[in-house]
Structures are given as structure tokens and as C-alpha cells.
Design a protein around this motif. Sequence first.
Motif, PDB file in Angstrom:
ATOM      1  N   LEU A  24       2.373   2.072  -3.329  1.00 17.41           N
ATOM      2  CA  LEU A  24       1.164   2.972  -4.349  1.00 17.41           C
ATOM      3  C   LEU A  24       1.097   4.306  -3.828  1.00 17.41           C
ATOM      4  O   LEU A  24       0.967   5.210  -4.581  1.00 17.41           O
ATOM      5  N   ASP A  25       0.985   4.524  -2.476  1.00 16.77           N
ATOM      6  CA  ASP A  25       0.973   5.970  -2.132  1.00 16.77           C
ATOM      7  C   ASP A  25       2.190   6.678  -2.487  1.00 16.77           C
ATOM      8  O   ASP A  25       1.905   7.850  -2.908  1.00 16.77           O
ATOM      9  N   ALA A  26       3.240   5.908  -2.540  1.00 19.38           N
ATOM     10  CA  ALA A  26       4.600   6.819  -2.918  1.00 19.38           C
ATOM     11  C   ALA A  26       4.325   7.060  -4.358  1.00 19.38           C
ATOM     12  O   ALA A  26       4.796   8.410  -4.779  1.00 19.38           O
ATOM     13  N   GLY A  55      -5.419  16.977  -4.408  1.00 17.38           N
ATOM     14  CA  GLY A  55      -5.336  15.470  -4.041  1.00 17.38           C
ATOM     15  C   GLY A  55      -5.580  14.579  -5.610  1.00 17.38           C
ATOM     16  O   GLY A  55      -5.525  13.510  -5.539  1.00 17.38           O
ATOM     17  N   MET A 102       1.504   7.556  -6.078  1.00 16.66           N
ATOM     18  CA  MET A 102       0.416   8.529  -6.270  1.00 16.66           C
ATOM     19  C   MET A 102       1.136   9.946  -5.834  1.00 16.66           C
ATOM     20  O   MET A 102       0.899  10.922  -6.394  1.00 16.66           O
ATOM     21  N   GLN A 103       1.807  10.057  -4.890  1.00 19.04           N
ATOM     22  CA  GLN A 103       2.575  11.248  -4.416  1.00 19.04           C
ATOM     23  C   GLN A 103       3.083  11.842  -5.572  1.00 19.04           C
ATOM     24  O   GLN A 103       3.067  13.166  -5.750  1.00 19.04           O
ATOM     25  N   PRO A 129      -6.425   9.631  -7.131  1.00 16.36           N
ATOM     26  CA  PRO A 129      -5.371   8.665  -6.916  1.00 16.36           C
ATOM     27  C   PRO A 129      -6.015   7.196  -7.234  1.00 16.36           C
ATOM     28  O   PRO A 129      -7.148   6.901  -6.658  1.00 16.36           O
ATOM     29  N   LYS A 180      -6.768   3.421  -6.281  1.00 17.75           N
ATOM     30  CA  LYS A 180      -7.008   2.772  -5.042  1.00 17.75           C
ATOM     31  C   LYS A 180      -6.110   1.458  -4.789  1.00 17.75           C
ATOM     32  O   LYS A 180      -6.204   0.848  -5.818  1.00 17.75           O
ATOM     33  N   TYR A 181      -5.833   1.354  -3.673  1.00 11.23           N
ATOM     34  CA  TYR A 181      -4.835   0.061  -3.651  1.00 11.23           C
ATOM     35  C   TYR A 181      -6.023  -1.269  -4.118  1.00 11.23           C
ATOM     36  O   TYR A 181      -7.134  -1.408  -3.529  1.00 11.23           O
ATOM     37  N   ARG A 231       0.855  -1.250   0.006  1.00  9.53           N
ATOM     38  CA  ARG A 231       0.074  -0.205  -0.033  1.00  9.53           C
ATOM     39  C   ARG A 231       0.799   1.120  -0.190  1.00  9.53           C
ATOM     40  O   ARG A 231       0.627   2.344  -1.011  1.00  9.53           O
ATOM     41  N   GLU A 232       1.993   1.281   0.684  1.00  8.64           N
ATOM     42  CA  GLU A 232       3.060   2.274   0.986  1.00  8.64           C
ATOM     43  C   GLU A 232       3.721   2.635  -0.421  1.00  8.64           C
ATOM     44  O   GLU A 232       3.591   3.838  -0.833  1.00  8.64           O
TER      45      GLU A 232
END
Lengths: 350, 650
Positions: A342-344, B221, A346-347, B408, B410-411, A339-340
Motif C-alpha cells: 500500500l505504501d508503494a 504528503g 501511495m508513493q 494517503p 490507511k492500511y 503494508r509495504e
Amino acid sequence: MADSTIKSTTEVPKENRLGLKALDYGGGKSTLCAGCGHDAVTNQIIRAFYEMSVKAENVAKFSGIGCSSKTPAYFLSRSHGFNSVHGRMPSVATGAILANHKLIGIGISGDGDTASIGLGQFMHMVRRNIPIIYIIENNGVYGLTKGQFSATADEGSKLKSGVVNDLPPMDLCALAVELGCGFVARGFAGDPKQMVNILKASIAHSGTAVIDVISPCVTFNNHEGSTKGYTYSKEHQELLHQIGFVPSYEQIEVDYEPGTVREVTMHDGSTVLLRKLEEDYDPTNTIQAISRLHEATQAGQMLTGLIFLTPEKKSFTELLNVVDQPLYSLTADVTKPSREALDAIMQELM
Amino acid sequence: MSETLIVPAALEENWSPGDGPVINDLTIHVATVNGSGSQSSNSVLMRSIFQMGVPVSGKNMFPSNIAGLPTWFTIRANKDGWIARKKEVDILVCMNAQTVKEDVEALTAGSICIYDAPLNCRVMRSDLLFYEVPFAKLAMELTTDPRLRKLLANMLYVGIVAELIGIDRQEIVTALNKQFKGKKKAVDLNVQAIDKGMEHTRTALEGQQRFRIERMHKTEGKIIIDGNAAAAIGSVFGGVQVVTWYPITPSSSLVESMIDYLKEYRVDENGKATFAVVQAEDELAAVGMVLGAGWAGARSMTSTSGPGISLMAEFVGLGYFAEIPGVIWDIQRVGPSTGLPTRTSQGDVLEVFTLSHGDTQHIVLIPSSVSECFDFAIEALDLAEMFQTPVFVLSDLDLGMNNWMSDPFKYPEKEFRRGKIMTAEKLTELGGKWGRYLDVDGDGIPYRTVPGTAHLDAAYFTRGSGHDAYARYSERPEDYKATVDRLARKNETARKFVPKPAIERVEGARIGLVAYGTTDFALQESRHQLKKEKNIDTSYLRLRALPFTSELKAFVAEHEHVYVVEQNRDGQMGDLIRLEVGSDQSKIRKILHYSGLPCDARFITNAVLTMEEVASSPSGPGKSPAPEVSSSRVPMQGPPPLGFKGDGQD
């Protein structure tokens, strides 16, 4: 003519090291013509895998389209087989081996399948050094479509109908050497002893092993005027050397005079023995290999033996630096980033 | 160097300073030369508007060429989020002598034209607002390096446009840092060019009060990404194991960006790859490798475009008939043949749906946004393994290569679905009795073993020739029929598993609209136009997959007319829908946009109005039956169903 092989003093047992019999390596009944060279090759494949104690469940058989491509159904019925499309078996085998690099791949093709429609894929498979034993059952004709010339038919060779081939043949061994193949051999379906030793050595090889087998077509290319029939091939076979094979788990128990035999250690620790019949033939010398093949063609000889052998070349799967576990068997805990992660990503895109 | 503000007659008619500027609703069109580095400039301009909080899209219209041919970039900013292509240009940046004439002529009266001084656009028309800029001279003041000068000239126009329409300098600097990944030297040099452009605008050009960008908060966002990169990320998170490709526009960037993500996120602690990527010798080999890998149990995929799909036809038939998983992305471009390699199309619908000889039918997923590219990348890998068959994902150049705004991604919470695999343990339970092609569950999907399964009865022989339920060679008529009938059953099962269409129903709407893929952007805006301008209610069904799900038939039954809007000449999806809906097929009308440029909303609106006779009936939609053909621009698409083809204006 001299014997094509170096005799081993070790007796072949009734059961192999897995406790299996030769019969356990068999397959379905052949539907090819009686006396077809391909069936002789099939028999030697069975023998080689049996004698090498290969676990058939770990073997994957591949083929394209044509008479030769039917043969994977006739050996190793405990192995998965894939009869794919004409000339494009190398890509299928490549994909399968990438998915599971622990598979022992064996591909059976013919001269039509390899030298014409499949020439591109054949060349790129060799160039990549895909770990596979690639056998071309070469008879100079298209058998399944009833006897048209293929691209390996010799110049001046005659069809039954009297049509003469006036185009030069492709030498698939010379081509493989040129492309950097680490294992290039030519065998003859009528010389099973040499064939089985070549096959055993190919099982021990870790990259692409190209084996061009002159395998006469008894129906369409075994007549007078044919240059790929049994009689002609027997008369013109020229041995490059005598071949012996000693698996890693056996001692070399062959007597020979010092300096007469070259020993080549394979990836798995087995040894290939090559007894000189010619002066100073070096199977690791590309230029010598190609020029010897050309000389043979010019002299009308059918040169057989292990023409080129450099076992140390890195295979494609080694080059790709993949994990040891077969890729196909990796589960989501390894193949699904966190998950992290993907977050990275996306950021980064915000 | 002073520039006088001329307000042409036409402009005065349409607009007067008293109206106040149009806020956050404009289209900027940049005409440059391919290979001049304008891509970076345009990205920076687009991103800085995005950072101002204004919804925006950017479309690159480029030639099949490395350097020297004309290229255009269009940025559309719209406060309401309408970011489909819009034909009308508000601000033209004219940098290319090769196309200056047509670029200026195409403008609507009152538009702004910023041009490179030697092009002397001012003499071409009197109804535009011209800004002449001596780009070469300004660039000379920035650097003596002739190569850099060319690149900086492009950055100059970013500064000029920014100053003219009110983009904050800081947002441009931020965008530059993003573009050049913080490389200080490059950023500094480009900031100088931006400042030079802004300063020149302040000192030498008159300001304008027609179009303004003002800060809003609609992009907070959000991310900006192209569809190919989104597909790449999706595949990486979808656990792809074997990837093959052969370079082809507009698909190459999918695997190229995937390689970067794989290297970053799919290498284990020992530095070993949990994937294999092969650049194949051609598309035949690419798909052959995918099938080989799928056969051996890996999640495998390739990406290509129309010509590659044509080459893959034989192998895909093998995959269908021998039942082997694999995912094939088709980033559609304009065909037939080489066609227009750098333009967009939805012309491969029929080709991929029934690719290969004999009776074949494939699962096709159709994303219409970057987030669906991400989701469907994973979905496709799952469906391929669940159904043991090649699965296509039909994207296009517009979605794949252009930058889009998105929430963004979604996981993916769902577990990977690897399909019906017969393991050694299961085989032992069954006493080794199994048939590779036996329909045990009645859903048409058999069980398979993978090579290397440690059981003496695991092996079977895969072939593209006739076979029975036990994978034995067979030419018996009943075996062949049983096989293809079961495959048809499998296709029926697929209808229940593919993504369902997205439906927006409006109470009382007589008109149904159907679209898919990138036509969605224009279609949504067109619905808004129809409602706002003519008070016409429409319902909308957006297809997301083939084969069709049951929702389609119901939707067609609910409406008097159903317009299928798509970007190909023949209305390929429309034909498939007609076959699907049977007796309702006379309701189906086609609106077809196939110029190679993305479909725009006004085109759809006009087409619907024309076919609904609204144009001639100001009171609203008439009750009389729709005309068969209402103008020369509306040729018939076979009797009696209607069709609207066009965009000859492009």
C-alpha cells in the motif's frame, strides 16, 4: 433399431467405490407429472454419479426456472443446490465454479430456459468453456406455464389445441458445436442406457458438456402431431453410434473388431468408446458434426449420440490461471497485500 | 506578435493593479475537442499546481463520444482547500470553435481569455482580458508531424498558463514525467512544447497581475487519485476474490484499474492468481456471477452504473431473498434511460435501496471522498458476508472519474469479517442439526454452509421461491411471513453496523444541513460562505449509509429546519428522511441540483438564504416561519414541505 450402447462386461456392484449405495445419491420426491421424461433423466443422473463414485458433497447443482429446473431437488440431496432465475443459471454456475473450481458442477435447464430467455448466457457459458455438465431437458414446450411452444419446437409441430408451430427450431447441439463446445451430446429420456453413458462421459469431461435430452412432456406435448412425444421420438431416434464408457480405474474389457470402435481418452483418464454405425463419422470434426445434425433435421430424424468430443480444450478456470486452492478458501494472509504494497501504491500517487 | 494589455472598463471597476494579485485562488477552464489529447495536458496542469503545494481539483466534463465533440476541463485551485466545483471561471483557455461563443459569453467580467488566434474572441466582448495565441503556428515550429502538432498545441497552453500565473517550470517537468511514466521521448517532446509556450508568453504577451499561483505547503504528503481507482485499491486490499463487470461509463475504469493492481499485488510466488476477473456478456450475467461466487463462499463484486443496476434488479431480489453476499458498485450517472452518460448525478438512491420486486431493502454505503471509496470497498465486502446479502456502494461520476486530492489511504488493520459460516466441524458438534434460515442468534442473520463442505448434512437447497427455516420449498403463509419478517429484522440489525453519519454540530445552530456523497464538497464550502457572509451557523450531518442509523432522527430533532441537499430532481434521500423522522418531517426541506454538473457551493448558499428569507432581511435570519415559495426559481416540492430546485444556469 440397434442397441445404443456398447455393453460392458463389468458388473455393477451393490456398493460403489466410496462404499455408498445408489440410494445415497437420491433426492426429494419428484413433484412432476407421472411419466415425465425429466424424472427418467433424474434417475440416470443418480445412476451415473453413483456408478462413477462421485462424492456428492463436492457436487454443486444449478438450475434456472421451469419444470426441468425443479429436478435438482430430486437427486443428490447431499449436494448443495441452487435454483436461480429464469435463463440465468449459467452465470450463477460460472461464479460458483470460479469461487471453487474443485466443485463438480451440474446444471439442469429446459428448452424455454436455455433457448429463449437464457440463450445469451448459455452461449457465453459454452464460449468460456465453464467446467459444468449442462443438461437441457428438451420437450419443445413451456410446461410450468401450461403448454406454450418453445424455441426448440419443430416446424409443423402441433399443440394440443391444434395450434401449429410455424417457426424453425433451434438446434442447441449445432449451436454448441458452433461455439466450440468440447462435449456435445443428444440423448433421449426413453433411452436410459445411452443416457447414462453420456452422463458418465460428461462427468469425466473437464470443460462445458452440453447434453440436449429429448425429454417428452406427457401433459402438454405427447399427443398426436407432437414431434417431441415418446412415440414420435422412439420412431425417429437415429443412433450416430453405440456408446461405451470405461472409467479410469477399470480395464477396457469390451470385445470389438479392430477399426470399428473409436477410443477417446478423457481428461481424468477414462475412455469413451464409440462404435461406428455410420461410415467414418468423426466426432472431432466440427463441420461434419454440424452437417450431420442438419441432415438429420432435414430427414426428420432425431439424431442421438456423442456428436462432438474434443476433451483437450482448456477450461475457463485453467485459462484464468488461478491458484490450485479454491479462491473462496484463501485467507487474508494471501488475499490482503502487505503494508509495504500500500505504501508503494501511495508513493506512486503522490 | 505583440499583444497589448487592454484593461477593459469592467475590469478596472472590479480590480486595479493596486489591489495586488489574487493568490492561490482561481479556476481555469479549458475548452477543447474530445480526442485531441487535452486530457494529458490538463492532468499535467493540475498536477503541477498540486506540486506547488496548492489544494486543487480537476473536473473533466466530457461528451459521450470518442472524438470530435466538445469537452471541458476545469481546474480549481484554492488555498483554503475549497475544491468543489465553482461556476465562475477566472481563466478560460479557448481552443474549440464549436463552443467558443458560449464559452466566452459565460465568463464574468474581468476574466482572462486565452484563445486560439483564428477564434478571434477579442471581438466578442470588451470586458475581458484577452490573450491571442497562434497555436497552429507555434506547433508547426515544434514538429512537422500533423498528428503530433495537434497534441502539442494542447501542451503549449499548459506552458502559457503556467508562465502567466507563475507555475514553476520544474514542477511541470515533474508532472510530465509522472504523466508519461518517465518515457523519455514523450517527456522531451512535451517539455519542448511547454518551453515554447512559456517563451512565447514572455516575449509576445503582456504579463498579468490578477491571478498568481505561489508556492505553499498544503499538499505535502497528499496523493491524487480518482474514486474508481481508490475503490479498486480498496477491493484489492479487501481480499476480493471474484470480480465481474460489463463496460459502462462511468464505471469501467474501476475494474480496469483493479485488474492492474490485482496483477501487481495478488499473484502468488508461482505466478498464479488469487483472484478471478470476468468481463461478462451483460450486467445480468455480471451480477449472476457475483451471486454464484458469493453463494460458494467467495468475496465477490461487480461495478456498474444506472442502466446496469436496472438490469440487475431481478438477481438482486434473489440475492436478498435467498441471502447471498455480493458487492455492487453503482457509479451514478444521469438517468433515466441512457440519460447523460458522461455527467454526474445522485439519482439512483431509491433505486438501489429497494431494488427488485416485492419487499426489498438493501444496505447501501455512500462514500463522499476517495479515501472513503477505499475504506468502503473493504467495508462493503465485510458487510455483504456478515449480512449474507447484496451490498451496494453508491459513488458517482464526479467522485469516480475525477481526480481528487487526499491523504494517503490507511492500511486496513481490521481482520476480514467473513460472517456466519457453518463449517464441517461445527456441524459435527451440532450432530448435523441445523437450518439454513434459522435465526439462532436473534439478529435476523442465519448461518450458512458453502458448497464443498465435507459433511453429509452440509448441503441445502437455495431458491428464490418460498422456503422455510430449513430451506425447504414452502408456500405456507406462516413460512413466507416468518422469512420476510426475519429479513426485516436483519435490516434492523444492519442499522447498527453500517457506517455512522459524520456530524459537525455547531452550538446554537438553528439550521441543520444533510448531504451525502460528492455534495459534501460544495456543502462544506457553502457552510463557510453562510457563516462568513451572513453569520449563519449551521450544523451538518453527512450520511454515509442506508439504512439510516439512530443519529439521523436525533439530528433532525435538534434543528428548526433541516435542508437535505442532493443531486437529483425529486429529492430521493429527502423523501426517505421524511419517512424516517415521522412527526419531524415538516422540518425537512430540499435543495436539489440536477443539471448533470457537480453541485457548487454558491447554489446551496443561495438556496438556503432564499428559503430562510435572508435575502430580503439583511439583519440576519428572520424569526418568522420560512416561506413556502419565495421566488419563481423555488418551485414547491409538494405541500407543505419546501424545495429548492434548480441550476438552470448550467
